[in-house]
Design an enzyme around this catalytic site. Structure first.
Site, PDB file in Angstrom:
ATOM      1  CE  LYS A  13      -2.121  -0.917   4.003  1.00  0.00           C
ATOM      2  NZ  LYS A  13      -1.472  -1.972   4.375  1.00  0.00           N
ATOM      3  NE  ARG A  89      -3.772  -1.102  10.607  1.00  0.00           N
ATOM      4  CZ  ARG A  89      -2.743  -0.473   9.954  1.00  0.00           C
ATOM      5  NH1 ARG A  89      -2.745   0.723   9.593  1.00  0.00           N
ATOM      6  NH2 ARG A  89      -1.675  -1.164   9.717  1.00  0.00           N
ATOM      7  NE  ARG A 128       7.674  -3.046   6.305  1.00  0.00           N
ATOM      8  CZ  ARG A 128       6.377  -2.555   6.327  1.00  0.00           C
ATOM      9  NH1 ARG A 128       5.789  -2.607   5.226  1.00  0.00           N
ATOM     10  NH2 ARG A 128       5.795  -2.151   7.404  1.00  0.00           N
ATOM     11  NE  ARG A 162       6.806  -0.094  10.814  1.00  0.00           N
ATOM     12  CZ  ARG A 162       5.632   0.126  10.145  1.00  0.00           C
ATOM     13  NH1 ARG A 162       5.801   0.511   9.118  1.00  0.00           N
ATOM     14  NH2 ARG A 162       4.703  -0.375  10.633  1.00  0.00           N
ATOM     15  NE  ARG A 173       2.700  -4.581  11.909  1.00  0.00           N
ATOM     16  CZ  ARG A 173       3.673  -4.307  10.813  1.00  0.00           C
ATOM     17  NH1 ARG A 173       4.723  -4.737  10.826  1.00  0.00           N
ATOM     18  NH2 ARG A 173       3.177  -3.451  10.171  1.00  0.00           N
TER      19      ARG A 173
HETATM   20  P1  AMP Z   1       1.335   0.745   9.654  1.00  0.00           P
HETATM   21  O1  AMP Z   1       2.423   1.534   9.435  1.00  0.00           O
HETATM   22  O2  AMP Z   1       0.085   1.149   8.612  1.00  0.00           O
HETATM   23  O3  AMP Z   1       1.787  -0.673   9.469  1.00  0.00           O
HETATM   24  O4  AMP Z   1       1.027   0.896  10.866  1.00  0.00           O
HETATM   25  C1  AMP Z   1       1.837   0.714  12.051  1.00  0.00           C
HETATM   26  C2  AMP Z   1       1.043   0.572  13.342  1.00  0.00           C
HETATM   27  O5  AMP Z   1       0.144   1.792  13.645  1.00  0.00           O
HETATM   28  C3  AMP Z   1      -0.403  -0.589  13.467  1.00  0.00           C
HETATM   29  O6  AMP Z   1       0.282  -1.802  13.617  1.00  0.00           O
HETATM   30  C4  AMP Z   1      -1.172   0.080  14.643  1.00  0.00           C
HETATM   31  O7  AMP Z   1      -0.576  -0.194  15.892  1.00  0.00           O
HETATM   32  C5  AMP Z   1      -1.102   1.587  14.419  1.00  0.00           C
HETATM   33  N1  AMP Z   1      -2.087   2.121  13.255  1.00  0.00           N
HETATM   34  C6  AMP Z   1      -2.079   2.616  12.197  1.00  0.00           C
HETATM   35  N2  AMP Z   1      -3.043   2.885  11.720  1.00  0.00           N
HETATM   36  C7  AMP Z   1      -4.244   2.353  12.448  1.00  0.00           C
HETATM   37  C8  AMP Z   1      -5.566   2.408  12.414  1.00  0.00           C
HETATM   38  N3  AMP Z   1      -6.175   2.803  11.483  1.00  0.00           N
HETATM   39  N4  AMP Z   1      -6.177   1.893  13.421  1.00  0.00           N
HETATM   40  C9  AMP Z   1      -5.490   1.225  14.723  1.00  0.00           C
HETATM   41  N5  AMP Z   1      -4.216   1.207  14.372  1.00  0.00           N
HETATM   42  C10 AMP Z   1      -3.514   1.769  13.705  1.00  0.00           C
END
Ligand code: AMP
Length: 215
Positions: A13, A89, A128, A162, A173
């Site tokens: 994405k 989400r 990554r 990360r 996750r």
């Molecule tokens: P990402 O970089 O999109 O993988 O997001 C990293 C982390 O941020 C996720 O594993 C969640 O802990 C938090 N996060 C990001 N977006 C959301 C969302 N829409 N709802 C809840 N937690 C989120």
């Protein structure tokens, strides 16, 4: 033009967001990037989000919805449009988004669902690396050959793994995604603007499909 990307972590994405950002001047709204920036800036939201993120869990809906509401109200989102990457989400977030967009007189042009199987996701996420400054994401083998001149700061990008890309957190996750975000995919699936993509295809091929659907 406003576009929504939904899919598991590591499904591409972010990579495709960059393509649409460049081509159409869209604002890239990644809630994950916003939380990481808030953690770096040590804001209250960042401090609240960090523990959930480190465990691979979702940040509570109210925090995420407040964040996106503030962001969607900014002027840049009204210019050429935006890409929502990683929001909504949960079904509660999807319902809140619908209310927010109605309130702002905005609509989505397309919803893209990125499908990738679990083994491939685990492989991609654990390999990554992310730049601390510009959030650029690269597989480990490309980090080694990455020229500083292509980076975001004079000395080049500052890549790290990360915490939530470490192998112990990755399966958590994916589990959380399946339990909480697959219902969102079902929520949108019947919509006329829903498009399923094979996120395991080469990035150029995925971009081609996206652009075709948007034309
Ligand atoms: P990402 O970089 O999109 O993988 O997001 C990293 C982390 O941020 C996720 O594993 C969640 O802990 C938090 N996060 C990001 N977006 C959301 C969302 N829409 N709802 C809840 N937690 C989120």
């Amino acid at each position: 033009m406003n576009v929504l990307f939904i899919g598991p972590p590591g499904s591409g994405k972010g990579t495709q967001s960059k393509v649409l950002q460049k081509k159409f001047g869209l604002v890239h709204l990644s809630t994950g990037d916003m939380f990481r920036q808030a953690i770096t800036d040590q804001t209250e939201v960042g401090l609240r989000a960090k523990a959930f993120m480190d465990r691979g869990e979702y940040v509570p809906d109210s925090t995420v919805i407040d964040l996106i509401r503030d962001r969607l109200n900014k002027d840049d989102c009204k210019k050429n449009g935006f890409i929502l990457d990683g929001f909504p989400r949960t079904v509660a977030q999807a319902e809140a988004l619908s209310d927010l967009l109605n309130g702002l007189g905005m609509a989505l042009k397309a919803i893209f669902y990125f499908q990738v199987d679990r083994a491939e996701l685990v492989r991609r996420l654990s390999e990554r690396r992310t730049c601390r400054n510009c959030q650029r994401v690269l597989p480990l083998d490309q980090v080694v050959n990455f020229k500083p001149s292509e980076g975001c700061v004079p000395a080049g990008c500052d890549f790290y793994q990360r915490t939530d890309d470490q192998v112990e957190v990755v399966s958590k996750r994916i589990e959380v995604y399946e339990a909480q975000t697959m219902p969102v995919v079902e929520y949108y699936r019947k919509s006329a603007i829903f498009h399923a993509l094979n996120g395991a295809d080469a990035p150029d091929q995925v971009s081609g499909e996206l652009l075709k659907a948007l034309s």
